[in-house]
Design a protein around this motif. Structure first.
Motif, mmCIF file in Angstrom:
data_model
loop_
_atom_site.group_PDB
_atom_site.id
_atom_site.type_symbol
_atom_site.label_atom_id
_atom_site.label_comp_id
_atom_site.label_asym_id
_atom_site.label_seq_id
_atom_site.Cartn_x
_atom_site.Cartn_y
_atom_site.Cartn_z
ATOM 1 N N UNK A 108 0.823 -1.209 0.000
ATOM 2 C CA UNK A 108 0.000 0.000 0.000
ATOM 3 C C UNK A 108 0.861 1.265 0.000
ATOM 4 N N UNK A 109 2.169 1.105 0.101
ATOM 5 C CA UNK A 109 3.064 2.239 0.327
ATOM 6 C C UNK A 109 3.890 2.580 -0.905
ATOM 7 N N UNK A 110 4.098 3.884 -1.115
ATOM 8 C CA UNK A 110 5.015 4.342 -2.158
ATOM 9 C C UNK A 110 6.462 4.247 -1.684
ATOM 10 N N UNK A 111 6.665 4.469 -0.385
ATOM 11 C CA UNK A 111 7.976 4.342 0.228
ATOM 12 C C UNK A 111 7.817 3.730 1.606
ATOM 13 N N UNK A 112 8.901 3.120 2.082
ATOM 14 C CA UNK A 112 8.929 2.611 3.454
ATOM 15 C C UNK A 112 10.146 3.201 4.151
ATOM 16 N N UNK A 113 9.902 3.791 5.316
ATOM 17 C CA UNK A 113 10.983 4.347 6.136
ATOM 18 C C UNK A 113 11.186 3.434 7.329
ATOM 19 N N UNK A 114 12.435 3.027 7.558
ATOM 20 C CA UNK A 114 12.751 2.150 8.678
ATOM 21 C C UNK A 114 13.360 2.921 9.835
ATOM 22 N N UNK A 115 12.936 2.575 11.037
ATOM 23 C CA UNK A 115 13.455 3.212 12.247
ATOM 24 C C UNK A 115 14.358 2.206 12.955
ATOM 25 N N UNK A 116 15.577 2.640 13.283
ATOM 26 C CA UNK A 116 16.567 1.730 13.853
ATOM 27 C C UNK A 116 17.200 2.327 15.109
ATOM 28 N N UNK A 117 17.557 1.448 16.023
ATOM 29 C CA UNK A 117 18.277 1.833 17.233
ATOM 30 C C UNK A 117 19.054 0.609 17.714
ATOM 31 N N UNK A 118 20.150 0.812 18.445
ATOM 32 C CA UNK A 118 20.918 -0.330 18.958
ATOM 33 C C UNK A 118 20.063 -1.247 19.822
ATOM 34 N N UNK A 119 20.380 -2.532 19.788
ATOM 35 C CA UNK A 119 19.572 -3.518 20.497
ATOM 36 C C UNK A 119 19.464 -3.204 21.987
ATOM 37 N N UNK A 120 20.585 -2.864 22.638
ATOM 38 C CA UNK A 120 20.533 -2.606 24.077
ATOM 39 C C UNK A 120 19.661 -1.395 24.399
ATOM 40 N N UNK A 121 19.692 -0.403 23.533
ATOM 41 C CA UNK A 121 18.834 0.766 23.716
ATOM 42 C C UNK A 121 17.368 0.358 23.623
ATOM 43 N N UNK A 122 17.065 -0.475 22.645
ATOM 44 C CA UNK A 122 15.686 -0.935 22.464
ATOM 45 C C UNK A 122 15.219 -1.767 23.653
ATOM 46 N N UNK A 123 16.069 -2.665 24.116
ATOM 47 C CA UNK A 123 15.707 -3.509 25.253
ATOM 48 C C UNK A 123 15.399 -2.649 26.474
ATOM 49 N N UNK A 124 16.262 -1.672 26.738
ATOM 50 C CA UNK A 124 16.067 -0.804 27.898
ATOM 51 C C UNK A 124 14.765 -0.020 27.788
ATOM 52 N N UNK A 125 14.457 0.487 26.588
ATOM 53 C CA UNK A 125 13.221 1.251 26.382
ATOM 54 C C UNK A 125 12.000 0.400 26.686
ATOM 55 N N UNK A 126 11.985 -0.811 26.147
ATOM 56 C CA UNK A 126 10.802 -1.660 26.294
ATOM 57 C C UNK A 126 10.647 -2.123 27.736
ATOM 58 N N UNK A 127 11.746 -2.492 28.377
ATOM 59 C CA UNK A 127 11.669 -2.915 29.774
ATOM 60 C C UNK A 127 11.135 -1.791 30.652
ATOM 61 N N UNK A 128 11.566 -0.571 30.377
ATOM 62 C CA UNK A 128 11.152 0.562 31.198
ATOM 63 C C UNK A 128 9.665 0.861 31.060
ATOM 64 N N UNK A 129 9.156 0.739 29.837
ATOM 65 C CA UNK A 129 7.769 1.146 29.614
ATOM 66 C C UNK A 129 6.768 0.022 29.836
ATOM 67 N N UNK A 130 7.223 -1.236 29.759
ATOM 68 C CA UNK A 130 6.274 -2.345 29.757
ATOM 69 C C UNK A 130 6.340 -3.250 30.975
ATOM 70 N N UNK A 131 7.475 -3.242 31.652
ATOM 71 C CA UNK A 131 7.625 -4.160 32.774
ATOM 72 C C UNK A 131 8.010 -5.566 32.364
ATOM 73 N N UNK A 132 8.242 -5.789 31.078
ATOM 74 C CA UNK A 132 8.685 -7.103 30.619
ATOM 75 C C UNK A 132 10.127 -7.360 31.063
ATOM 76 N N UNK A 133 10.470 -8.624 31.226
ATOM 77 C CA UNK A 133 11.843 -8.975 31.547
ATOM 78 C C UNK A 133 12.714 -8.860 30.291
ATOM 79 N N UNK A 134 14.022 -8.862 30.501
ATOM 80 C CA UNK A 134 14.944 -8.801 29.374
ATOM 81 C C UNK A 134 14.705 -9.978 28.425
ATOM 82 N N UNK A 135 14.503 -11.159 28.987
ATOM 83 C CA UNK A 135 14.294 -12.346 28.161
ATOM 84 C C UNK A 135 13.004 -12.238 27.354
#
Length: 200
Positions: A123-150
């Protein structure tokens, strides 16, 4: 039409929010999925039929953690979930895009973590990808969701790998630095898109 894609914790919402604040319509696939899984909706009914009433809270609402526990522990169950939900979400996004076109809107964003898996890239004319280092992503998700690292890593592994995404997108957006750095990159894309003028 522009698709925004990126793994969990990459910062798709930050990117989509930047453009939404400038008047660009954003179709959030996750938010649409939530709407379609309200009690009694067709998607809700299909999920209950597939996974049983154990995925429901006492009030009949979809118990998302309970469903996640089922599907993230079993690849076949997760594939079955996607078989049910992806076509329904895609149809709704197509319907909303058509309404936007009829209203005169010439471009919008589709924010979807499973853009390719759900066939939304077509459905898209273009696709833009958003990227960040894995450890940064893990820390963000753990902080906002309460999920464990695993648990976070398990959800990352259920999505397309960053190197695969990078090969498919038209633009890469680095969201691993400061908010100001990300906004500067987005400003460049905004300028290229016509400073908010409705361009394809």
């Amino acid at each position: 039409m522009i698709g925004i894609v990126g793994g969990i914790g990459s910062g798709k919402s930050t990117v989509a929010g930047y453009f939404a604040a400038r008047g660009v319509p954003v179709l959030d696939a996750d938010a649409i999925y939530h709407e379609l899984t309200l009690p009694g909706e067709a998607c809700w009914q299909a999920l209950v039929a597939a996974f049983g009433r154990g995925i429901l809270a006492p009030d009949g609402e979809l118990d998302r953690p309970a469903l996640a526990k089922v599907v993230f522990a079993d690849d076949k169950q997760r594939a079955h979930l996607n078989e049910i939900t992806h076509p329904i979400v895609r149809r709704e996004i197509v319907r909303r895009l058509e309404l936007l076109r009829r209203s005169g809107t010439k471009w919008a964003l589709i924010d979807a973590p499973l853009l390719y898996e759900g066939g939304l890239d077509s459905l898209c004319d273009q696709v833009w990808g958003v990227f960040a280092p894995m450890e940064t992503r893990i820390a963000r998700v753990m902080q906002r969701s309460g999920l464990t690292r695993e648990q976070v890593i398990g959800r990352m592994n259920s999505q397309m790998a960053d190197d695969q995404l990078a090969e498919r997108v038209n633009h890469r957006i680095d969201n691993g630095g400061t908010l100001q750095e990300t906004q500067a990159a987005l400003h460049t894309l905004w300028m290229e898109a016509g400073k908010g003028e409705e361009t394809a």
